[in-house]
Design a protein around this motif. Structure first.
Motif, PDB file in Angstrom:
ATOM      1  N   ALA A   1       0.829  -1.216   0.000  1.00  0.00           N
ATOM      2  CA  ALA A   1       0.000   0.000   0.000  1.00  0.00           C
ATOM      3  C   ALA A   1       0.860   1.261   0.000  1.00  0.00           C
ATOM      4  CB  ALA A   1      -0.926  -0.003   1.214  1.00  0.00           C
ATOM      5  N   HIS A   2       2.117   1.129   0.426  1.00  0.00           N
ATOM      6  CA  HIS A   2       3.023   2.282   0.471  1.00  0.00           C
ATOM      7  C   HIS A   2       4.056   2.262  -0.640  1.00  0.00           C
ATOM      8  CE1 HIS A   2       1.613   1.956   4.728  1.00  0.00           C
ATOM      9  NE2 HIS A   2       1.444   3.240   4.527  1.00  0.00           N
ATOM     10  N   ALA A   3       3.806   1.422  -1.667  1.00  0.00           N
ATOM     11  CA  ALA A   3       4.842   1.221  -2.692  1.00  0.00           C
ATOM     12  C   ALA A   3       4.594   1.983  -3.986  1.00  0.00           C
ATOM     13  CB  ALA A   3       4.986  -0.275  -2.980  1.00  0.00           C
ATOM     14  N   ARG A   4       3.461   2.699  -4.064  1.00  0.00           N
ATOM     15  CA  ARG A   4       3.154   3.405  -5.320  1.00  0.00           C
ATOM     16  C   ARG A   4       2.729   4.836  -5.038  1.00  0.00           C
ATOM     17  NH1 ARG A   4       0.867   0.481 -10.408  1.00  0.00           N
ATOM     18  NH2 ARG A   4       2.874  -0.463 -10.870  1.00  0.00           N
ATOM     19  N   GLY A   5       2.821   5.653  -6.060  1.00  0.00           N
ATOM     20  CA  GLY A   5       2.353   7.031  -5.941  1.00  0.00           C
ATOM     21  C   GLY A   5       3.464   7.972  -5.502  1.00  0.00           C
ATOM     22  N   PRO A   6       3.169   9.270  -5.488  1.00  0.00           N
ATOM     23  CA  PRO A   6       4.203  10.272  -5.219  1.00  0.00           C
ATOM     24  C   PRO A   6       4.801  10.173  -3.810  1.00  0.00           C
ATOM     25  CG  PRO A   6       2.029  11.296  -5.514  1.00  0.00           C
ATOM     26  CD  PRO A   6       1.880   9.851  -5.849  1.00  0.00           C
ATOM     27  N   GLY A   7       4.015   9.722  -2.830  1.00  0.00           N
ATOM     28  CA  GLY A   7       4.549   9.633  -1.456  1.00  0.00           C
ATOM     29  C   GLY A   7       5.076   8.255  -1.110  1.00  0.00           C
ATOM     30  N   ALA A   8       5.382   7.429  -2.124  1.00  0.00           N
ATOM     31  CA  ALA A   8       5.792   6.039  -1.856  1.00  0.00           C
ATOM     32  C   ALA A   8       7.039   5.979  -0.982  1.00  0.00           C
ATOM     33  CB  ALA A   8       6.039   5.317  -3.171  1.00  0.00           C
TER      34      ALA A   8
ATOM     35  N   ALA B   1      12.141  -0.277   2.901  1.00  0.00           N
ATOM     36  CA  ALA B   1      11.348   0.857   3.378  1.00  0.00           C
ATOM     37  C   ALA B   1      12.277   2.033   3.624  1.00  0.00           C
ATOM     38  CB  ALA B   1      10.635   0.485   4.678  1.00  0.00           C
ATOM     39  N   ALA B   2      11.863   3.205   3.167  1.00  0.00           N
ATOM     40  CA  ALA B   2      12.659   4.413   3.387  1.00  0.00           C
ATOM     41  C   ALA B   2      11.960   5.300   4.409  1.00  0.00           C
ATOM     42  CB  ALA B   2      12.827   5.174   2.076  1.00  0.00           C
ATOM     43  N   ALA B   3      12.739   5.819   5.353  1.00  0.00           N
ATOM     44  CA  ALA B   3      12.214   6.785   6.334  1.00  0.00           C
ATOM     45  C   ALA B   3      13.258   7.886   6.457  1.00  0.00           C
ATOM     46  CB  ALA B   3      11.961   6.118   7.681  1.00  0.00           C
ATOM     47  N   GLY B   4      12.992   8.998   5.773  1.00  0.00           N
ATOM     48  CA  GLY B   4      13.967  10.082   5.786  1.00  0.00           C
ATOM     49  C   GLY B   4      15.263   9.640   5.144  1.00  0.00           C
ATOM     50  N   ASP B   5      16.328   9.789   5.897  1.00  0.00           N
ATOM     51  CA  ASP B   5      17.683   9.513   5.427  1.00  0.00           C
ATOM     52  C   ASP B   5      18.063   8.037   5.446  1.00  0.00           C
ATOM     53  OD1 ASP B   5      19.398  11.298   4.474  1.00  0.00           O
ATOM     54  OD2 ASP B   5      20.686  11.368   6.263  1.00  0.00           O
ATOM     55  N   ILE B   6      17.215   7.241   6.112  1.00  0.00           N
ATOM     56  CA  ILE B   6      17.595   5.848   6.388  1.00  0.00           C
ATOM     57  C   ILE B   6      16.618   4.897   5.723  1.00  0.00           C
ATOM     58  CG2 ILE B   6      17.950   4.127   8.215  1.00  0.00           C
ATOM     59  CD1 ILE B   6      18.746   6.412  10.064  1.00  0.00           C
ATOM     60  N   ALA B   7      17.177   3.870   5.074  1.00  0.00           N
ATOM     61  CA  ALA B   7      16.342   2.822   4.486  1.00  0.00           C
ATOM     62  C   ALA B   7      16.565   1.534   5.264  1.00  0.00           C
ATOM     63  CB  ALA B   7      16.710   2.621   3.019  1.00  0.00           C
ATOM     64  N   ASP B   8      15.515   0.707   5.309  1.00  0.00           N
ATOM     65  CA  ASP B   8      15.608  -0.591   5.970  1.00  0.00           C
ATOM     66  C   ASP B   8      15.291  -1.695   4.981  1.00  0.00           C
ATOM     67  OD1 ASP B   8      15.978  -0.726   9.014  1.00  0.00           O
ATOM     68  OD2 ASP B   8      14.675   1.030   8.740  1.00  0.00           O
ATOM     69  N   VAL B   9      16.155  -2.720   4.952  1.00  0.00           N
ATOM     70  CA  VAL B   9      15.816  -3.927   4.202  1.00  0.00           C
ATOM     71  C   VAL B   9      14.768  -4.649   5.034  1.00  0.00           C
ATOM     72  CG1 VAL B   9      16.647  -6.139   3.336  1.00  0.00           C
ATOM     73  CG2 VAL B   9      18.092  -4.107   3.130  1.00  0.00           C
TER      74      VAL B   9
END
Ligand SMILES: CC(C)(COP(=O)(O)OP(=O)(O)OC[C@H]1O[C@@H](n2cnc3c(N)ncnc32)[C@H](O)[C@@H]1OP(=O)(O)O)[C@@H](O)C(=O)NCCC(=O)NCCS
Length: 169
Positions: free
Chosen positions: A43-50, A70-78
């Motif tokens: 649900a969070h993988a598409r669109g401008p705010g993905a 998943a990306a949150a700001g500067d940090i991504a998580d596998v």
């Protein structure tokens, strides 16, 4: 002329959730994700705010592997990465991870984090090959079983990305 490398990497869609769940339960018998978790990630993988990037590796009509970030700001998580046993050691894990690092770069993340069972040497070797370093341990992170997690970090994912091809769909 060369054809596409198989399995082919492409974006995970909702209709992939059933075959992905089959693999998930086989490969993570103690702590498999639920159907709802995959739905909520997609649900969070598409669109401008993905904030998510999920991919599957498709070999004919079979799903050979999948991975998500998943990306949150500067940090991504596998969030997850998995390859069907029949494909282990073929480099597919590396191709999936490459795509996640490419996504982290696109999200403009400066670092990528992940947790991995301390006893999962195969996965750790894969992560180390891409430049991840162990930075700590989370005691009893995996329940049941009370297994510790190794926390690993990669700084500057853009420099770690090697060439691979992907189909967007
Ligand atoms: C971890 C996983 C994704 C790797 O996929 P893969 O397609 O085998 O990955 P690759 O072929 O690209 O690389 C595998 C690495 O494991 C290493 N390896 C191969 N056989 C191994 C063995 N018996 N023991 C330890 N490491 C081994 C290989 O050397 C390779 O590293 P290298 O390229 O530095 O030599 C896959 O094994 C998997 O899905 N495991 C179950 C789910 C899982 O544990 N996911 C990760 C959660 S943190």
């Amino acid at each position: 002329m060369t054809g596409p490398v198989t399995p082919v990497l492409r974006e995970m869609r909702w209709w992939d959730i059933d075959p992905v769940l089959g693999l998930e339960r086989e490969l993570f018998p103690d702590d498999a994700w639920s159907r709802g978790m995959f739905w909520s990630e997609l649900a969070h993988a598409r669109g401008p705010g993905a904030t998510r990037r999920y991919v599957v590796a498709q070999d004919g009509d079979r799903i050979a592997g999948y991975a998500g970030l998943a990306a949150a700001g500067d940090i991504a998580d596998v969030q997850t990465i998995a390859v069907a046993r029949a494909y282990w050691g073929t480099g597919l894990g590396g191709r999936l991870l490459t795509e996640l690092l490419r996504a982290a770069t696109a999200f403009e993340c400066a670092e990528v984090m992940l947790e991995c069972r301390v006893d999962n040497v195969r996965a750790q070797k894969l992560y180390e090959r891409f430049g991840f370093e162990a930075i700590g341990v989370r005691r009893g992170y995996y329940q049941p079983g009370n297994v510790d997690a190794l926390v690993m970090r990669l700084t500057d994912p853009a420099t770690s990305v090697q060439g691979t091809e992907i189909r967007h769909g």
